[in-house]
Design a protein around this motif. Structure first.
Motif, PDB file in Angstrom:
ATOM      1  N   SER A 100       0.814  -1.214   0.000  1.00 57.38           N
ATOM      2  CA  SER A 100       0.000   0.000   0.000  1.00 57.38           C
ATOM      3  C   SER A 100       0.850   1.269   0.000  1.00 57.38           C
ATOM      4  O   SER A 100       0.373   2.321  -0.419  1.00 57.38           O
ATOM      5  CB  SER A 100      -0.939   0.004   1.208  1.00 57.38           C
ATOM      6  OG  SER A 100      -0.219  -0.231   2.405  1.00 57.38           O
ATOM      7  N   SER A 108     -11.307   0.796  -0.642  1.00 56.85           N
ATOM      8  CA  SER A 108     -11.060  -0.229   0.384  1.00 56.85           C
ATOM      9  C   SER A 108     -12.384  -0.780   0.885  1.00 56.85           C
ATOM     10  O   SER A 108     -12.747  -0.659   2.046  1.00 56.85           O
ATOM     11  CB  SER A 108     -10.243   0.347   1.546  1.00 56.85           C
ATOM     12  OG  SER A 108     -10.875   1.486   2.089  1.00 56.85           O
ATOM     13  N   VAL A 113      -8.160  -3.595   1.858  1.00 61.86           N
ATOM     14  CA  VAL A 113      -7.737  -2.845   3.041  1.00 61.86           C
ATOM     15  C   VAL A 113      -6.728  -1.769   2.651  1.00 61.86           C
ATOM     16  O   VAL A 113      -6.108  -1.833   1.584  1.00 61.86           O
ATOM     17  CB  VAL A 113      -7.123  -3.781   4.103  1.00 61.86           C
ATOM     18  CG1 VAL A 113      -8.147  -4.781   4.612  1.00 61.86           C
ATOM     19  CG2 VAL A 113      -5.883  -4.501   3.568  1.00 61.86           C
ATOM     20  N   LYS A 114      -6.557  -0.806   3.528  1.00 65.23           N
ATOM     21  CA  LYS A 114      -5.656   0.321   3.253  1.00 65.23           C
ATOM     22  C   LYS A 114      -4.189  -0.037   3.466  1.00 65.23           C
ATOM     23  O   LYS A 114      -3.320   0.377   2.708  1.00 65.23           O
ATOM     24  CB  LYS A 114      -6.030   1.498   4.164  1.00 65.23           C
ATOM     25  CG  LYS A 114      -7.311   2.220   3.756  1.00 65.23           C
ATOM     26  CD  LYS A 114      -7.110   3.039   2.484  1.00 65.23           C
ATOM     27  CE  LYS A 114      -8.334   3.888   2.171  1.00 65.23           C
ATOM     28  NZ  LYS A 114      -8.156   4.661   0.916  1.00 65.23           N
ATOM     29  N   ASN A 115      -3.891  -0.767   4.525  1.00 61.24           N
ATOM     30  CA  ASN A 115      -2.505  -1.066   4.888  1.00 61.24           C
ATOM     31  C   ASN A 115      -2.180  -2.535   4.657  1.00 61.24           C
ATOM     32  O   ASN A 115      -2.698  -3.396   5.355  1.00 61.24           O
ATOM     33  CB  ASN A 115      -2.249  -0.702   6.357  1.00 61.24           C
ATOM     34  CG  ASN A 115      -2.376   0.786   6.613  1.00 61.24           C
ATOM     35  OD1 ASN A 115      -1.906   1.588   5.810  1.00 61.24           O
ATOM     36  ND2 ASN A 115      -3.023   1.148   7.703  1.00 61.24           N
ATOM     37  N   TRP A 116      -1.339  -2.798   3.689  1.00 63.69           N
ATOM     38  CA  TRP A 116      -0.971  -4.172   3.377  1.00 63.69           C
ATOM     39  C   TRP A 116       0.382  -4.139   2.659  1.00 63.69           C
ATOM     40  O   TRP A 116       0.827  -3.091   2.196  1.00 63.69           O
ATOM     41  CB  TRP A 116      -2.014  -4.841   2.473  1.00 63.69           C
ATOM     42  CG  TRP A 116      -2.122  -4.176   1.133  1.00 63.69           C
ATOM     43  CD1 TRP A 116      -2.842  -3.049   0.831  1.00 63.69           C
ATOM     44  CD2 TRP A 116      -1.435  -4.540  -0.070  1.00 63.69           C
ATOM     45  NE1 TRP A 116      -2.652  -2.703  -0.485  1.00 63.69           N
ATOM     46  CE2 TRP A 116      -1.799  -3.602  -1.065  1.00 63.69           C
ATOM     47  CE3 TRP A 116      -0.559  -5.570  -0.400  1.00 63.69           C
ATOM     48  CZ2 TRP A 116      -1.309  -3.668  -2.370  1.00 63.69           C
ATOM     49  CZ3 TRP A 116      -0.070  -5.643  -1.706  1.00 63.69           C
ATOM     50  CH2 TRP A 116      -0.458  -4.704  -2.668  1.00 63.69           C
ATOM     51  N   ASP A 369      -3.747  -8.037  -0.477  1.00 60.53           N
ATOM     52  CA  ASP A 369      -4.310  -6.701  -0.274  1.00 60.53           C
ATOM     53  C   ASP A 369      -5.672  -6.761   0.423  1.00 60.53           C
ATOM     54  O   ASP A 369      -6.400  -5.780   0.451  1.00 60.53           O
ATOM     55  CB  ASP A 369      -4.413  -5.938  -1.599  1.00 60.53           C
ATOM     56  CG  ASP A 369      -5.254  -6.648  -2.642  1.00 60.53           C
ATOM     57  OD1 ASP A 369      -5.966  -7.613  -2.290  1.00 60.53           O
ATOM     58  OD2 ASP A 369      -5.205  -6.241  -3.813  1.00 60.53           O
ATOM     59  N   GLU A 370      -5.973  -7.923   1.007  1.00 56.31           N
ATOM     60  CA  GLU A 370      -7.183  -8.072   1.807  1.00 56.31           C
ATOM     61  C   GLU A 370      -6.841  -8.344   3.271  1.00 56.31           C
ATOM     62  O   GLU A 370      -7.706  -8.723   4.049  1.00 56.31           O
ATOM     63  CB  GLU A 370      -8.034  -9.220   1.260  1.00 56.31           C
ATOM     64  CG  GLU A 370      -8.567  -8.963  -0.140  1.00 56.31           C
ATOM     65  CD  GLU A 370      -9.368 -10.125  -0.688  1.00 56.31           C
ATOM     66  OE1 GLU A 370      -9.316 -11.217  -0.081  1.00 56.31           O
ATOM     67  OE2 GLU A 370     -10.044  -9.953  -1.710  1.00 56.31           O
ATOM     68  N   THR A 371      -5.576  -8.158   3.632  1.00 56.38           N
ATOM     69  CA  THR A 371      -5.124  -8.441   4.994  1.00 56.38           C
ATOM     70  C   THR A 371      -4.369  -7.245   5.542  1.00 56.38           C
ATOM     71  O   THR A 371      -3.341  -6.847   4.991  1.00 56.38           O
ATOM     72  CB  THR A 371      -4.214  -9.683   5.017  1.00 56.38           C
ATOM     73  OG1 THR A 371      -4.897 -10.781   4.417  1.00 56.38           O
ATOM     74  CG2 THR A 371      -3.861 -10.048   6.457  1.00 56.38           C
ATOM     75  N   THR A 372      -4.881  -6.670   6.611  1.00 51.18           N
ATOM     76  CA  THR A 372      -4.215  -5.534   7.245  1.00 51.18           C
ATOM     77  C   THR A 372      -3.032  -6.029   8.075  1.00 51.18           C
ATOM     78  O   THR A 372      -3.161  -6.953   8.870  1.00 51.18           O
ATOM     79  CB  THR A 372      -5.187  -4.772   8.160  1.00 51.18           C
ATOM     80  OG1 THR A 372      -6.252  -4.254   7.362  1.00 51.18           O
ATOM     81  CG2 THR A 372      -4.482  -3.623   8.854  1.00 51.18           C
ATOM     82  N   TYR A 373      -1.898  -5.415   7.863  1.00 52.27           N
ATOM     83  CA  TYR A 373      -0.730  -5.704   8.677  1.00 52.27           C
ATOM     84  C   TYR A 373      -0.411  -4.478   9.528  1.00 52.27           C
ATOM     85  O   TYR A 373      -0.539  -3.343   9.070  1.00 52.27           O
ATOM     86  CB  TYR A 373       0.472  -6.059   7.796  1.00 52.27           C
ATOM     87  CG  TYR A 373       0.277  -7.350   7.061  1.00 52.27           C
ATOM     88  CD1 TYR A 373       0.455  -8.563   7.715  1.00 52.27           C
ATOM     89  CD2 TYR A 373      -0.127  -7.381   5.734  1.00 52.27           C
ATOM     90  CE1 TYR A 373       0.244  -9.764   7.060  1.00 52.27           C
ATOM     91  CE2 TYR A 373      -0.345  -8.576   5.070  1.00 52.27           C
ATOM     92  CZ  TYR A 373      -0.152  -9.769   5.741  1.00 52.27           C
ATOM     93  OH  TYR A 373      -0.368 -10.944   5.089  1.00 52.27           O
TER      94      TYR A 373
END
Length: 452
Positions: A100, A108, A113-116, A369-373
């Motif tokens: 990201s 999103s 999600v925004k953060n990945w 890009d569907e998993t926030t880290y």
């Protein structure tokens, strides 16, 4: 070995020159068919098969032709023709493209999600390659999340551009190591509104981009395109299954991932063909094992145990499938050996010996890009970077523990971003390691052995 590449302009031929030294590419092979262009945007896809290669031999090659120009010289090593040579492969699913920070997410919703980031996983693969720790790679579906390209540029058609960028991003892996792929739900179609408005969806649905870019050994194994196939490598018979289409109850039986009626999917062969092929392939592999052939049968596909149980877990039990690898779930799960009903609870946590059931492993935490880290900010660049969150859960089961009938009992689970490596030691031992993509530490380790 199949060599595939892309050119923006049409060339007069598709040719590979190769040899056993970089300075003497004294052999050549060309495709009998012209390069394929399948989208309105343009561009051509080429593939050439190199046959009658010597086993365990390093070959140097370049691709292109005299009129369109040549690539740089790369090299690869062929598979062994014996069952004693040790080798390793990385197995994972669900690796996106960059992250990201490099490709900001404008939309999103619907799981995005925004953060990945996929950078740590990609860097881990690079390190494994540079160390000589892996001989091939198996990406079990959701390759680059190209169908989410619209979320980064909502009003532009970027599906093909991003797919090409992804292929360039992994080229220094794919140009020197066999990169095996299985179909995932994110391979099914282009989701961009521009695809529909500009009528590109006719060419970018039903796994078409996936099947144009990759070239798995389906013809040699009686499979279909990249949807299902098998091959032998050393002491293992590998089977790539299709968890998306062509069996009763498959999620993309008639439509792709969007389930829009004008985006049909599936039906790569007459009804029943796929499962008949799978049973025949597993049966032949099991018979070959009994007659001195590869002693391990390892299956991989995109979706986890529940879907496989519906289509073909009974075959796994019948023909002695040793391990099954999948992605789709964006985490890591290692389960006790099970035949779908009986769970073997007597094994040691890190050693399964003479398992009667299949070992089930989900390795889907390579950075989607569907998993926030959880992210930190790098002070030097100001860019976000994933934090090393390597929490892992391990469960020891008491000898008298009784699992519910049909339950999936997990030994080890983690949500840490990770990459797995399977080492085939010989005909009687496999070793699996899960590496943290952010710290490099070994999060999980398992040995699977058989009495000789």
């Amino acid at each position: 070995m199949a060599v595939a590449w892309y050119t923006q302009k049409k060339t007069s031929s598709s040719t590979v020159e190769y040899g056993v030294t970089a300075s003497s590419l004294d052999q050549s092979a060309s495709s009998p068919t012209p390069p394929v262009s399948y989208i309105l945007l343009g561009g051509y896809h080429h593939v050439v098969k190199l046959v009658r290669l010597q086993p365990s031999t390093r070959y140097y090659y370049r691709c292109g032709d005299a009129h369109g120009g040549w690539s740089e010289v790369f090299s690869f090593k062929t598979a062994p023709d014996d069952k004693l040579t040790e080798f390793s492969l990385s197995i994972f699913g669900d690796m996106g493209y960059l992250g990201s920070a490099e490709r900001p997410m404008k939309i999103s919703t619907d799981g995005l999600v925004k953060n990945w980031s996929a950078l740590p996983a990609r860097q881990t693969l690079e390190k494994l390659k540079n160390e000589g720790s892996i001989d091939l790679i198996w990406h079990v579906g959701d390759i680059g999340y190209i169908d989410d390209a619209f979320a980064h540029h909502p009003v532009e058609f970027t599906y093909e551009k991003v797919y090409n960028e992804y292929m360039n991003w992994i080229q220094n892996l794919t140009a020197v190591l066999p990169y095996m792929v299985s179909p995932g739900n994110h391979e099914s179609e282009c989701h961009s509104p521009a695809c529909i408005v500009e009528l590109r969806f006719n060419a970018l649905r039903n796994f078409s981009a996936f099947n144009k870019r990759w070239h798995m050994p389906s013809q040699e194994s009686g499979g279909v395109l990249n949807m299902w196939y098998s091959y032998n490598y050393g002491a293992v018979h590998f089977v790539s299954i299709n968890t998306e289409t062509d069996f009763p109850g498959a999620e993309e039986t008639d439509t792709g991932d969007s389930h829009l009626k004008f985006m049909p999917a599936g039906h790569f062969a007459p009804n029943g063909t796929y499962l008949k092929w799978l049973e025949a392939d597993l049966k032949a592999a099991n018979e070959s094992r009994a007659n001195g052939g590869p002693n391990w049968i390892i299956v991989g596909g995109h979706r986890p145990h529940g879907v496989v149980k519906a289509c073909c877990a009974a075959m796994f039990e019948k023909y002695g499938v040793d391990m099954y690898f999948n992605g789709h779930a964006h985490n890591y799960v290692r389960s006790l050996p099970s035949n779908g009903v009986t769970v073997e609870r007597h094994h040691k946590l890190n050693h399964y010996h003479n398992a009667q059931g299949t070992v089930w492993i989900t390795s889907g935490a390579a950075g989607s890009d569907e998993t926030t880290y959880v992210v930190d900010v790098d002070e030097a660049s100001g860019k976000a970077k994933p934090r090393a969150t390597n929490k892992i859960s391990k469960t020891e089961f008491a000898p008298g523990y009784t699992a519910p009938v049909g339950a999936e009992v997990s030994d080890v689970t983690t949500k840490a971003m990770s990459i797995g490596v399977l080492t085939v030691k010989n005909q009687s031992m496999l070793q699996w390691k899960l590496y943290s993509a952010t710290s490099g530490e070994v999060l999980d380790e398992l040995s699977v052995t058989k009495s000789s």
